[in-house]
Design a protein around this motif. Structure first.
Motif, PDB file in Angstrom:
ATOM      1  N   PHE A   4      31.001  66.902  49.373  1.00 59.58           N
ATOM      2  CA  PHE A   4      31.127  68.242  49.850  1.00 59.58           C
ATOM      3  C   PHE A   4      30.767  69.195  48.425  1.00 59.58           C
ATOM      4  O   PHE A   4      31.411  68.732  47.459  1.00 59.58           O
ATOM      5  N   VAL A   5      29.922  70.064  48.445  1.00 60.05           N
ATOM      6  CA  VAL A   5      29.593  70.941  47.201  1.00 60.05           C
ATOM      7  C   VAL A   5      30.002  72.293  47.786  1.00 60.05           C
ATOM      8  O   VAL A   5      29.694  72.876  48.453  1.00 60.05           O
ATOM      9  N   ILE A   6      31.021  72.903  46.616  1.00 57.24           N
ATOM     10  CA  ILE A   6      31.577  74.197  47.272  1.00 57.24           C
ATOM     11  C   ILE A   6      31.353  75.042  46.181  1.00 57.24           C
ATOM     12  O   ILE A   6      31.861  75.001  44.901  1.00 57.24           O
ATOM     13  N   ALA A  31      38.750  70.518  53.276  1.00 57.22           N
ATOM     14  CA  ALA A  31      37.371  69.418  53.221  1.00 57.22           C
ATOM     15  C   ALA A  31      38.488  68.244  52.686  1.00 57.22           C
ATOM     16  O   ALA A  31      37.784  67.051  52.943  1.00 57.22           O
ATOM     17  N   CYS A  32      39.372  68.227  52.054  1.00 52.45           N
ATOM     18  CA  CYS A  32      40.203  67.049  51.575  1.00 52.45           C
ATOM     19  C   CYS A  32      40.927  66.321  52.799  1.00 52.45           C
ATOM     20  O   CYS A  32      41.648  65.207  52.560  1.00 52.45           O
ATOM     21  N   PHE A  39      34.910  60.077  50.876  1.00 56.11           N
ATOM     22  CA  PHE A  39      34.244  61.728  50.663  1.00 56.11           C
ATOM     23  C   PHE A  39      34.496  61.916  49.274  1.00 56.11           C
ATOM     24  O   PHE A  39      35.499  61.354  48.674  1.00 56.11           O
ATOM     25  N   HIS A  40      33.957  63.147  48.735  1.00 55.13           N
ATOM     26  CA  HIS A  40      34.228  63.422  47.287  1.00 55.13           C
ATOM     27  C   HIS A  40      34.030  65.187  47.464  1.00 55.13           C
ATOM     28  O   HIS A  40      33.088  65.195  48.352  1.00 55.13           O
ATOM     29  N   ALA A 102      26.738  71.565  51.715  1.00 58.80           N
ATOM     30  CA  ALA A 102      27.274  72.742  51.038  1.00 58.80           C
ATOM     31  C   ALA A 102      28.293  73.286  51.714  1.00 58.80           C
ATOM     32  O   ALA A 102      28.121  73.619  52.983  1.00 58.80           O
ATOM     33  N   VAL A 103      29.319  73.836  51.225  1.00 56.81           N
ATOM     34  CA  VAL A 103      30.343  74.423  52.159  1.00 56.81           C
ATOM     35  C   VAL A 103      30.732  75.831  51.271  1.00 56.81           C
ATOM     36  O   VAL A 103      30.986  75.948  50.037  1.00 56.81           O
TER      37      VAL A 103
END
Length: 247
Positions: A4-6, A31-32, A39-40, A102-103
């Motif tokens: 995930f990219v925030i 997300a976690c 995931f990361h 993307a979040v």
């Protein structure tokens, strides 16, 4: 693995940095909260947010990009967001992701995403067709049965190579350079035209949060709420999306 990219806005351009941090903390908890450990989370920010939540799967990537108010006044927020997403996607390579997502820093995601993605490591990816809209501090959510990806930036899961990352990324360019990473509603069409179509995610993948002052793109006044799509905000929905109330 799903990364995930925030992208997180700067405190210098936030109406309330405290509020931004509260919303972000809920997002990153969401997300976690994955049912799979594969995931990361990469958070791209000018300044690390002031939150209590920590997790070994979170990486904060601090940048010194020009603040949005110093860039093109027509697309200043979009440009900042695009730069940060691109930076996060480039950095994600070290985790060898099969897919990235993307979040937006105020939305919540389903806890089943990473587990689902790891079953299909070669798939082009998915767009979130079904999702929920939520107006802060209410007891209901509104189900969007299709085309959720057109309204919410938290909506595309892409195989890593389909991010089409530039060989030599630049971060001093204008809006057009980053628009593939910003125009979430167009990604599905672009990949279909390239012969690499995305599939609809077979479950509700995200909750689009509406109705607070620091949301650049979403305002509850701009959306209709169909009574027939209204759902009680149940314990199971709260748990799946880690959707807590923010006072």
């Amino acid at each position: 693995m799903l990364v995930f990219v925030i992208p997180l806005k700067s405190p210098q351009v936030s109406r309330s940095w405290e509020r931004v941090c509260q919303l972000f903390e809920r997002t990153v908890r969401s997300a976690c909260n994955q049912t799979s450990p594969n995931f990361h989370v990469i958070v791209v920010c000018h300044e690390k947010p002031n939150i209590e939540f920590t997790h070994p799967k979170i990486t904060y990537l601090e940048v010194d990009f020009p603040l949005p108010k110093e860039t093109n006044p027509v697309a200043r927020g979009d440009t900042d967001k695009g730069r940060k997403i691109l930076k996060g996607l480039i950095y994600a390579a070290q985790f060898s992701p099969s897919h990235t997502m993307a979040v937006d820093a105020d939305d919540c995601v389903s806890q089943h995403l990473a587990e689902f993605v790891e079953q299909y490591p070669q798939n082009n990816g998915w767009y979130v067709s079904r999702g929920y809209k939520y107006q802060e501090n209410t007891s209901y959510v509104y189900l969007t049965r299709k085309n959720f990806y057109r309204m919410c930036g938290t909506s595309n899961i892409l195989r890593y190579d389909l991010n089409f990352l530039p060989e030599n990324p630049e971060y001093n360019r204008g809006y057009g350079y980053y628009k593939y990473y910003i125009l979430h509603a167009r990604v599905r069409d672009v990949l279909t035209e390239k012969g690499m179509p995305l599939a609809p995610l077979p479950f509700a993948g995200a909750i689009y949060i509406l109705g607070y002052g620091d949301n650049v793109y979403g305002n509850a006044k701009n959306f209709s709420f169909n009574f027939f799509n209204r759902r009680k905000l149940t314990k199971s929905i709260r748990e799946e999306f880690c959707l807590s109330s923010i006072v």
